[in-house]
Design a protein around this motif. Structure first.
Motif, PDB file in Angstrom:
ATOM      1  N   LEU A 104       0.839  -1.197   0.000  1.00  0.00           N
ATOM      2  CA  LEU A 104       0.000   0.000   0.000  1.00  0.00           C
ATOM      3  C   LEU A 104       0.879   1.254   0.000  1.00  0.00           C
ATOM      4  N   ILE A 105       1.913   1.222   0.799  1.00  0.00           N
ATOM      5  CA  ILE A 105       2.810   2.370   0.922  1.00  0.00           C
ATOM      6  C   ILE A 105       3.640   2.587  -0.339  1.00  0.00           C
ATOM      7  N   SER A 106       3.985   1.504  -1.012  1.00  0.00           N
ATOM      8  CA  SER A 106       4.849   1.617  -2.194  1.00  0.00           C
ATOM      9  C   SER A 106       4.224   2.474  -3.287  1.00  0.00           C
ATOM     10  N   LYS A 107       2.905   2.559  -3.309  1.00  0.00           N
ATOM     11  CA  LYS A 107       2.206   3.330  -4.334  1.00  0.00           C
ATOM     12  C   LYS A 107       1.700   4.674  -3.818  1.00  0.00           C
ATOM     13  N   ALA A 108       1.917   4.956  -2.544  1.00  0.00           N
ATOM     14  CA  ALA A 108       1.413   6.195  -1.956  1.00  0.00           C
ATOM     15  C   ALA A 108       2.355   7.367  -2.243  1.00  0.00           C
ATOM     16  N   GLU A 109       1.779   8.571  -2.295  1.00  0.00           N
ATOM     17  CA  GLU A 109       2.605   9.766  -2.468  1.00  0.00           C
ATOM     18  C   GLU A 109       3.409  10.035  -1.201  1.00  0.00           C
ATOM     19  N   ARG A 110       2.811   9.764  -0.057  1.00  0.00           N
ATOM     20  CA  ARG A 110       3.514   9.920   1.211  1.00  0.00           C
ATOM     21  C   ARG A 110       2.941   8.924   2.215  1.00  0.00           C
ATOM     22  N   PHE A 111       3.738   8.625   3.209  1.00  0.00           N
ATOM     23  CA  PHE A 111       3.306   7.695   4.252  1.00  0.00           C
ATOM     24  C   PHE A 111       3.940   8.116   5.559  1.00  0.00           C
ATOM     25  N   GLY A 112       3.471   7.516   6.634  1.00  0.00           N
ATOM     26  CA  GLY A 112       4.057   7.874   7.916  1.00  0.00           C
ATOM     27  C   GLY A 112       3.263   7.336   9.081  1.00  0.00           C
ATOM     28  N   SER A 113       3.422   7.998  10.205  1.00  0.00           N
ATOM     29  CA  SER A 113       2.815   7.506  11.434  1.00  0.00           C
ATOM     30  C   SER A 113       2.514   8.653  12.375  1.00  0.00           C
TER      31      SER A 113
END
Length: 323
Positions: free
Chosen positions: A102-111
């Motif tokens: 899911l994260i590999s295709k996201a513009e940004r990720f985090g927590s």
């Protein structure tokens, strides 16, 4: 639309989701008032979907994470929790399999808060700089030596990665995202509607001098400290403060140090410099800031600011001032 997916699990911290989600919803409201289309679409997902209970005992309705098409969630944020539910999330095979894709295709990720433990366990934070709750900084650094933990920052933006410290700092991070996606005016309107005391930049310390003094419930100086922060442009020497506290100078100095852990002079200087940093980030001139925080002339502000932060006020303003 910009879909924002919050990843939750049983026992997650409710405010890690509700705070940032309220910011994104507030941005949509501000856009509607301007006659513009909404920008954010908030989705809450879990491994199985359905109702997921938070640590506060409040359950939220979620979608199965498998239903989120890869690339559909443009921002992916993992909520934090206390140790036991967090470790259960780290061990969840569905989450471990789905989240990296899911994260590999996201513009940004985090927590938000301790949600970074989940990302770090999946080796998604190696070589990165992150923020997490102050109480988790040491164990985080020990568990994941390839990750650089910033124990001071409220939130950290490292490329596509956004991480925030404890709980309410998720609001600060979400406001920064709104500023990045839309503009500072929209973010300011959201902050005002949420009745926030101030929009806090990521480089601000997790340890507010006001809060640290207020932690000691028996402190006789809580009202005085609030007054100090509202009157930084005044003479805040020991004689003036002692008179306001109706104490002798010697008694005031001794009791203030016992209550706050700082001398009055040190406390006032830290308060002034923190306020100066906030004002400079708004683009105010060094002369104006020096007058407002009681560090006039500007050369006095420059000396104290560079001594504490290691950078000249003008350079700091140029680096951080909001556009």
């Amino acid at each position: 639309m910009h879909p924002v997916a919050f990843i939750v699990y049983p026992g997650f911290e409710l405010l890690d989701v509700s705070g940032p989600a309220s910011v994104f919803n507030g941005a949509n409201r501000a856009l509607r008032q301007r006659g513009k289309p909404e920008f954010y679409n908030v989705v809450i997902a879990s491994t199985e979907g359905g109702a997921v209970e938070s640590s506060a005992g409040v359950a939220v309705e979620t979608r199965p994470i498998a239903e989120l098409r890869y690339g559909q969630a443009r921002t992916v944020l993992v909520a934090g929790a206390e140790r036991e539910p967090l470790m259960q999330a780290v061990a969840d095979p569905v989450l471990r399999a789905s989240l990296p894709r899911l994260i590999s295709k996201a513009e940004r990720f985090g927590s938000v808060c301790t949600g970074g433990f989940v990302l770090a366990a999946l080796r998604l934070l190696d070589g990165r700089r992150v923020a997490t709750h102050w109480d988790s900084c040491t164990p985080f650094a020990k568990a994941f030596p390839k990750v650089t933990v910033d124990p001071e920052a409220l939130y950290v933006n490292d490329g596509r990665l956004w991480t925030s410290a404890g709980v309410t700092t998720g609001i600060d991070m979400a406001l920064a995202m709104v500023t990045h996606d839309l503009d500072a005016t929209i973010a300011g309107e959201v902050a005002k509607r949420l009745v926030l005391y101030a929009r806090r930049p990521g480089y601000q310390s997790q340890f507010s001098p006001v809060l640290q003094a207020q932690v000691k419930g028996d402190s006789p100086f809580i009202d005085l400290i609030g007054w100090i922060h509202s009157n930084l442009d005044l003479a805040l020497d020991v004689p003036s403060l002692a008179a306001r506290a109706s104490m002798s100078e010697r008694t005031f100095h001794r009791r203030f140090v016992a209550a706050t852990g700082e001398t009055p002079a040190r406390f006032v200087e830290v308060a002034r410099l923190d306020a100066a940093r906030m004002l400079l980030s708004r683009g105010l001139s060094q002369k104006t800031v020096a007058a407002q925080v009681g560090l006039f002339p500007p050369t006095r502000l420059a000396e104290a600011f560079e001594r504490r932060f290691g950078v000249a006020p003008r350079l700091f303003r140029d680096m951080h001032a909001e556009l």
